[in-house]
Design an enzyme around this catalytic site. Structure first.
Site, PDB file in Angstrom:
ATOM      1  N   SER A  63       0.859  -1.180   0.000  1.00 16.27           N
ATOM      2  CA  SER A  63       0.000   0.000   0.000  1.00 16.27           C
ATOM      3  C   SER A  63       0.896   1.230   0.000  1.00 16.27           C
ATOM      4  O   SER A  63       2.120   1.141   0.173  1.00 16.27           O
ATOM      5  CB  SER A  63      -0.890   0.005   1.237  1.00 16.27           C
ATOM      6  OG  SER A  63      -0.082   0.137   2.403  1.00 16.27           O
ATOM      7  N   ASP A 112      -1.271  -1.520  -3.963  1.00 18.57           N
ATOM      8  CA  ASP A 112      -2.636  -1.619  -3.448  1.00 18.57           C
ATOM      9  C   ASP A 112      -3.247  -0.242  -3.185  1.00 18.57           C
ATOM     10  O   ASP A 112      -2.557   0.684  -2.757  1.00 18.57           O
ATOM     11  CB  ASP A 112      -2.578  -2.427  -2.139  1.00 18.57           C
ATOM     12  CG  ASP A 112      -3.936  -2.805  -1.597  1.00 18.57           C
ATOM     13  OD1 ASP A 112      -4.879  -2.944  -2.396  1.00 18.57           O
ATOM     14  OD2 ASP A 112      -4.053  -2.986  -0.369  1.00 18.57           O
ATOM     15  N   HIS A 229     -13.605  -3.486   5.132  1.00 16.43           N
ATOM     16  CA  HIS A 229     -12.236  -3.569   5.635  1.00 16.43           C
ATOM     17  C   HIS A 229     -12.238  -3.556   7.158  1.00 16.43           C
ATOM     18  O   HIS A 229     -13.138  -3.005   7.789  1.00 16.43           O
ATOM     19  CB  HIS A 229     -11.414  -2.365   5.159  1.00 16.43           C
ATOM     20  CG  HIS A 229     -11.025  -2.426   3.721  1.00 16.43           C
ATOM     21  ND1 HIS A 229     -10.343  -3.487   3.172  1.00 16.43           N
ATOM     22  CD2 HIS A 229     -11.206  -1.539   2.706  1.00 16.43           C
ATOM     23  CE1 HIS A 229     -10.118  -3.246   1.891  1.00 16.43           C
ATOM     24  NE2 HIS A 229     -10.637  -2.079   1.583  1.00 16.43           N
ATOM     25  N   GLY A 230     -11.208  -4.153   7.743  1.00 17.23           N
ATOM     26  CA  GLY A 230     -11.028  -4.068   9.185  1.00 17.23           C
ATOM     27  C   GLY A 230     -11.254  -5.395   9.880  1.00 17.23           C
ATOM     28  O   GLY A 230     -11.183  -6.458   9.270  1.00 17.23           O
ATOM     29  N   HIS A 268     -12.003  -7.773  -1.808  1.00 20.97           N
ATOM     30  CA  HIS A 268     -11.430  -6.909  -0.776  1.00 20.97           C
ATOM     31  C   HIS A 268     -12.253  -7.042   0.498  1.00 20.97           C
ATOM     32  O   HIS A 268     -13.422  -7.404   0.461  1.00 20.97           O
ATOM     33  CB  HIS A 268     -11.465  -5.442  -1.202  1.00 20.97           C
ATOM     34  CG  HIS A 268     -10.502  -5.091  -2.284  1.00 20.97           C
ATOM     35  ND1 HIS A 268     -10.273  -3.797  -2.692  1.00 20.97           N
ATOM     36  CD2 HIS A 268      -9.694  -5.855  -3.054  1.00 20.97           C
ATOM     37  CE1 HIS A 268      -9.377  -3.781  -3.659  1.00 20.97           C
ATOM     38  NE2 HIS A 268      -9.019  -5.021  -3.903  1.00 20.97           N
ATOM     39  N   GLY A 269     -11.658  -6.683   1.632  1.00 20.40           N
ATOM     40  CA  GLY A 269     -12.396  -6.604   2.887  1.00 20.40           C
ATOM     41  C   GLY A 269     -12.950  -7.931   3.340  1.00 20.40           C
ATOM     42  O   GLY A 269     -14.124  -8.039   3.691  1.00 20.40           O
ATOM     43  N   ASN A 290      -7.540 -10.087  -1.191  1.00 15.75           N
ATOM     44  CA  ASN A 290      -6.635  -9.282  -0.370  1.00 15.75           C
ATOM     45  C   ASN A 290      -6.624  -9.774   1.072  1.00 15.75           C
ATOM     46  O   ASN A 290      -7.684 -10.026   1.657  1.00 15.75           O
ATOM     47  CB  ASN A 290      -7.054  -7.814  -0.396  1.00 15.75           C
ATOM     48  CG  ASN A 290      -6.652  -7.112  -1.672  1.00 15.75           C
ATOM     49  OD1 ASN A 290      -6.266  -7.749  -2.658  1.00 15.75           O
ATOM     50  ND2 ASN A 290      -6.739  -5.801  -1.673  1.00 15.75           N
ATOM     51  N   VAL A 291      -5.427  -9.907   1.630  1.00 17.72           N
ATOM     52  CA  VAL A 291      -5.265 -10.329   3.021  1.00 17.72           C
ATOM     53  C   VAL A 291      -4.282  -9.359   3.675  1.00 17.72           C
ATOM     54  O   VAL A 291      -3.107  -9.339   3.328  1.00 17.72           O
ATOM     55  CB  VAL A 291      -4.725 -11.769   3.128  1.00 17.72           C
ATOM     56  CG1 VAL A 291      -4.757 -12.234   4.582  1.00 17.72           C
ATOM     57  CG2 VAL A 291      -5.513 -12.722   2.248  1.00 17.72           C
TER      58      VAL A 291
END
Length: 362
Positions: A63, A112, A229-230, A268-269, A290-291
């Site tokens: 990122s 990212d 996300h989170g 994602h997420g 995505n991880v």
């Protein structure tokens, strides 16, 4: 038979047609490749080691914040030039390119979540890609991701088209996002968005495909299907991966119906998602997952437990339960305790490779 036998891909970082072949193979065989956010050489090798031991491909991505960290927190990262994050991403890319072949697996080198305010970061990386391409015939990075999901759809697509035209001569992959992923990650905060915004419409997917296909086949779409996300407990995020199947059917019909899954989707997420949700999404054309959040935690666990288990050897350089003059260097050597973080992160990446059906595909 696996990726090397069937696709004749090299070990190390892939580019252009090799990336396309890998994602086509993943979509056909119904597996997805974990995209692991890395912030250091240590986190990079943990992911590479996991993929090697599970005989699987892997995606390593930085990122903007992770890239700036790679360069060093003491370096200014101005909003106008993003000097630190450009330099850090380039440094990470050269490092990963150098070591990836010795792990004996295919690697995709990605960046990212480039939001609108971070486009100077992408511009700086693309300048380096073009220099590298001129000298070596391939770009430095396999792919980049632009996240303009907070912007109007027309602006999102037109901006991505502009960048895709720049990337196409290098056969460089572009990942774009349409439909907002909720929550917060690395400075991108969508925690207050309306739930309806978390679900991409099939017309939007077709609009992207229609705009991108005449330019390049090297692109994928991170579509919203309730992703957040989170950190969330299982069951607290309401995903609808079946929507991806409807998007595939819609685009397939627009293209004449021959290819039943014409879209490359990205997930994602996913923190807190069940294995069944992952696999349903993969069955509907997800080739990349995505991880990040889980890997941050897993890396900490190994270091935390090492410190707690060896605390009496870490209070001073000399002196421990074995005697007041006994040295502790072998306990506080960074190569020892950092390695413990690598081990637990590696285990989490291996779990993801198995959950996403990628283990054993090389």
């Amino acid at each position: 038979m696996g990726i090397f036998d069937e696709l004749n891909l090299p070990a190390g970082v892939l580019y252009g047609d090799d990336v396309l072949k890998l994602f086509q193979y993943a979509r056909e065989k119904q597996f997805a490749i974990p995209a692991c956010n890395v912030t250091s050489s240590s986190t990079a090798v943990a992911a590479l080691e996991a993929a090697r031991d599970q005989k699987a491909p892997i995606i390593l991505q930085t990122s903007q914040g992770g890239a700036a960290f790679f360069a060093g927190k003491g370096i200014k990262d101005s909003a106008e030039k993003r000097e630190a994050s450009v330099a850090g991403a380039i440094a990470a890319a050269h490092y990963i390119r150098s070591i990836a072949p010795i792990y004996g697996i295919p690697v995709v080198l990605h960046t990212d979540h480039c939001a609108k305010k971070l486009l100077p970061w992408l511009d700086g990386m693309l300048e380096e890609d073009e220099k590298f391409f001129k000298a070596n015939g391939v770009p430095l990075f396999s792919s980049h991701m632009i996240d303009l999901s907070e912007e109007p759809v027309e602006e999102n697509i037109s901006t991505c088209v502009k960048y895709l035209k720049r990337m196409a001569p290098m056969k460089q992959w572009l990942e774009m996002e349409i439909g907002i992923t909720g929550g917060e990650e690395d400075g991108v905060d969508n925690s207050e968005v309306d739930n309806a915004s978390l679900y991409t419409q099939p017309e939007d997917i077709w609009q992207i495909e229609e705009a991108f296909r005449p330019i390049s086949p090297y692109f994928s779409i991170a579509a919203g299907f309730g992703n957040v996300h989170g950190v969330y407990a299982p069951g607290n995020v309401k995903l609808h991966p079946e929507l991806l199947g409807k998007h595939q059917a819609y685009v397939s019909e627009k293209l004449g119906g021959k290819d039943k899954k014409p879209v490359f989707f990205v997930f994602h997420g996913g923190s807190g998602s069940s294995k069944e949700e992952y696999r349903e999404a993969i069955s509907n054309g997800v080739v990349k997952v995505n991880v990040d959040t889980d890997l941050q935690w897993s890396y900490l666990v190994g270091i935390r437990d090492y410190i707690l288990n060896n605390i009496d050897y870490l209070r001073s350089q000399v002196g421990n339960p074995e005697g007041p003059n006994k040295p502790n260097k072998k306990k506080y050597d960074p190569r020892v305790w950092i390695r413990e973080g690598e081990k637990t992160m590696k285990a989490r990446v291996e779990e993801a490779l198995k959950d996403f059906n990628a283990a054993g595909t090389v």
